[in-house]
Design a protein around this motif. Sequence first.
Motif, PDB file in Angstrom:
ATOM      1  N   UNK A   1       0.836  -1.200   0.000  1.00  0.00           N
ATOM      2  CA  UNK A   1       0.000   0.000   0.000  1.00  0.00           C
ATOM      3  C   UNK A   1       0.874   1.255   0.000  1.00  0.00           C
ATOM      4  N   UNK A   2       1.931   1.234   0.805  1.00  0.00           N
ATOM      5  CA  UNK A   2       2.855   2.368   0.858  1.00  0.00           C
ATOM      6  C   UNK A   2       3.515   2.596  -0.497  1.00  0.00           C
ATOM      7  N   UNK A   3       3.970   1.514  -1.113  1.00  0.00           N
ATOM      8  CA  UNK A   3       4.654   1.614  -2.400  1.00  0.00           C
ATOM      9  C   UNK A   3       3.715   2.167  -3.468  1.00  0.00           C
ATOM     10  N   UNK A   4       2.512   1.595  -3.553  1.00  0.00           N
ATOM     11  CA  UNK A   4       1.555   2.013  -4.589  1.00  0.00           C
ATOM     12  C   UNK A   4       1.178   3.483  -4.412  1.00  0.00           C
ATOM     13  N   UNK A   5       0.888   3.884  -3.166  1.00  0.00           N
ATOM     14  CA  UNK A   5       0.491   5.272  -2.920  1.00  0.00           C
ATOM     15  C   UNK A   5       1.639   6.234  -3.211  1.00  0.00           C
ATOM     16  N   UNK A   6       2.858   5.854  -2.818  1.00  0.00           N
ATOM     17  CA  UNK A   6       4.022   6.710  -3.036  1.00  0.00           C
ATOM     18  C   UNK A   6       4.308   6.868  -4.531  1.00  0.00           C
TER      19      UNK A   6
ATOM     20  N   UNK B   1       2.217   6.329  -7.042  1.00  0.00           N
ATOM     21  CA  UNK B   1       1.104   7.027  -7.691  1.00  0.00           C
ATOM     22  C   UNK B   1       1.226   8.537  -7.500  1.00  0.00           C
ATOM     23  N   UNK B   2       1.510   8.961  -6.257  1.00  0.00           N
ATOM     24  CA  UNK B   2       1.641  10.393  -5.984  1.00  0.00           C
ATOM     25  C   UNK B   2       2.835  10.983  -6.720  1.00  0.00           C
TER      26      UNK B   2
ATOM     27  N   UNK C   1       4.906  14.177 -11.326  1.00  0.00           N
ATOM     28  CA  UNK C   1       5.773  14.252 -12.509  1.00  0.00           C
ATOM     29  C   UNK C   1       4.975  14.611 -13.751  1.00  0.00           C
ATOM     30  N   UNK C   2       3.840  13.937 -13.938  1.00  0.00           N
ATOM     31  CA  UNK C   2       3.006  14.222 -15.107  1.00  0.00           C
ATOM     32  C   UNK C   2       2.458  15.651 -15.058  1.00  0.00           C
ATOM     33  N   UNK C   3       2.127  16.101 -13.867  1.00  0.00           N
ATOM     34  CA  UNK C   3       1.615  17.465 -13.745  1.00  0.00           C
ATOM     35  C   UNK C   3       2.703  18.486 -14.105  1.00  0.00           C
ATOM     36  N   UNK C   4       3.933  18.261 -13.620  1.00  0.00           N
ATOM     37  CA  UNK C   4       5.025  19.189 -13.893  1.00  0.00           C
ATOM     38  C   UNK C   4       5.300  19.298 -15.389  1.00  0.00           C
ATOM     39  N   UNK C   5       5.166  18.173 -16.091  1.00  0.00           N
ATOM     40  CA  UNK C   5       5.486  18.173 -17.512  1.00  0.00           C
ATOM     41  C   UNK C   5       4.296  18.490 -18.396  1.00  0.00           C
ATOM     42  N   UNK C   6       3.097  18.128 -17.934  1.00  0.00           N
ATOM     43  CA  UNK C   6       1.904  18.313 -18.756  1.00  0.00           C
ATOM     44  C   UNK C   6       0.853  19.173 -18.078  1.00  0.00           C
ATOM     45  N   UNK C   7       1.222  19.826 -16.984  1.00  0.00           N
ATOM     46  CA  UNK C   7       0.251  20.590 -16.199  1.00  0.00           C
ATOM     47  C   UNK C   7      -0.434  21.677 -17.003  1.00  0.00           C
ATOM     48  N   UNK C   8      -1.642  21.981 -16.596  1.00  0.00           N
ATOM     49  CA  UNK C   8      -2.447  22.978 -17.294  1.00  0.00           C
ATOM     50  C   UNK C   8      -2.885  24.056 -16.315  1.00  0.00           C
TER      51      UNK C   8
ATOM     52  N   UNK D   1       0.963  18.823  -6.072  1.00  0.00           N
ATOM     53  CA  UNK D   1       2.388  19.127  -5.919  1.00  0.00           C
ATOM     54  C   UNK D   1       2.955  18.652  -4.584  1.00  0.00           C
ATOM     55  N   UNK D   2       2.107  18.579  -3.545  1.00  0.00           N
ATOM     56  CA  UNK D   2       2.611  18.143  -2.231  1.00  0.00           C
ATOM     57  C   UNK D   2       2.088  16.767  -1.848  1.00  0.00           C
ATOM     58  N   UNK D   3       1.400  16.096  -2.772  1.00  0.00           N
ATOM     59  CA  UNK D   3       0.810  14.793  -2.464  1.00  0.00           C
ATOM     60  C   UNK D   3       1.820  13.782  -1.973  1.00  0.00           C
ATOM     61  N   UNK D   4       2.960  13.666  -2.682  1.00  0.00           N
ATOM     62  CA  UNK D   4       3.932  12.649  -2.281  1.00  0.00           C
ATOM     63  C   UNK D   4       4.627  13.011  -0.977  1.00  0.00           C
ATOM     64  N   UNK D   5       4.692  14.328  -0.642  1.00  0.00           N
ATOM     65  CA  UNK D   5       5.257  14.730   0.644  1.00  0.00           C
ATOM     66  C   UNK D   5       4.339  14.315   1.788  1.00  0.00           C
ATOM     67  N   UNK D   6       3.035  14.464   1.569  1.00  0.00           N
ATOM     68  CA  UNK D   6       2.062  14.058   2.582  1.00  0.00           C
ATOM     69  C   UNK D   6       2.118  12.553   2.803  1.00  0.00           C
ATOM     70  N   UNK D   7       2.219  11.791   1.705  1.00  0.00           N
ATOM     71  CA  UNK D   7       2.225  10.330   1.814  1.00  0.00           C
ATOM     72  C   UNK D   7       3.517   9.808   2.418  1.00  0.00           C
TER      73      UNK D   7
END
Length: 301
Positions: free
Chosen positions: A240-245, A247-248, A253-260, A272-278
């Motif tokens: 669960x930790x691996x998948x959530x980390x 995914x976030x 990464x996708x947002x930084x490169x393809x963000x709108x 942008x802070x999702x992976x920091x929270x997880x």
Amino acid sequence: MDNVSVIKVFTLSGLNYTMEYRVTLFCFTLLYYLIIWIVNVALIVTIIVDRSLHEPMYIFLCNLCISGLYGTAGFYPKFLMDLLSPSHVISYGGCLLQSFVIHSSSGTDISILALMAYDRYIAICRPLVYHSVMTKQAVSLLVFFTWLLPFSCMFMNTMSIIQYKLCGSYIQKLYCSNWSIGKLACSTFIANIIIVYFNIVFYLGHVVFIVWTYMILIRTCLISKDNRGKFMQTCVPHLISVISFIFAGLLDIFYMRLGSRDIAQSLQNFISIGFLLLSSINPLIQWFPNCGPRTTGGPRG
């Protein structure tokens, strides 16, 4: 080009809220940050003091707690100050330091998660050789490289960024990152690109290793009731930790490169802070299923 070398301060984005809303957000963020520290420090002290927890799995978990505290220290103090400040700026050196801390912490997290996957593989698939493989010396060496390699990779990346000549100072994010700084570069060098893609491939290898390990673990546990119990108790929380980390991280990464710009600012901030929270709660996810009575007579998977 004469002005590109005089950029000493970056402006961060994402906090265009009313002061009342920012004060409320400050209180909740401060409370969350204090809880992160209290819980992670409690886990670290418990693992250090309790000799029965001096096993590879808990040693790795202890290092995951330390990495989480290290990474959040690179984000939350600055974020809390920005919430109460009318201007959201950060010095050039501070931006590089924040980027280094956050990225090296993330790299350490994924390295530790890969190490924990390896530990579970040995414990469940090769239990007879577990104690001969996961010796104190081996565990110490693995932990050492788990910290050394991410720091080395991110140090090279940071050194390559210093060579950039910047044509802007506005970072479209709540915090500094290598990618956001790189987007401000007037031009890039082939060496910088090589370092970036080396790091990407290196950590993508970690992800592939974790996926491959769990494919073997799942196949092994399907044919053994005892192994299935070990898998449910220790591997599922880790998975669960691996998948959530992952995914976030991929979402960011996708947002930084393809963000709108069409995406709502609040959603942009959350992504942008999702992976920091997880990353800060990952140790908790893995601790509670393993904090019950422990049995002796073999390695805990």
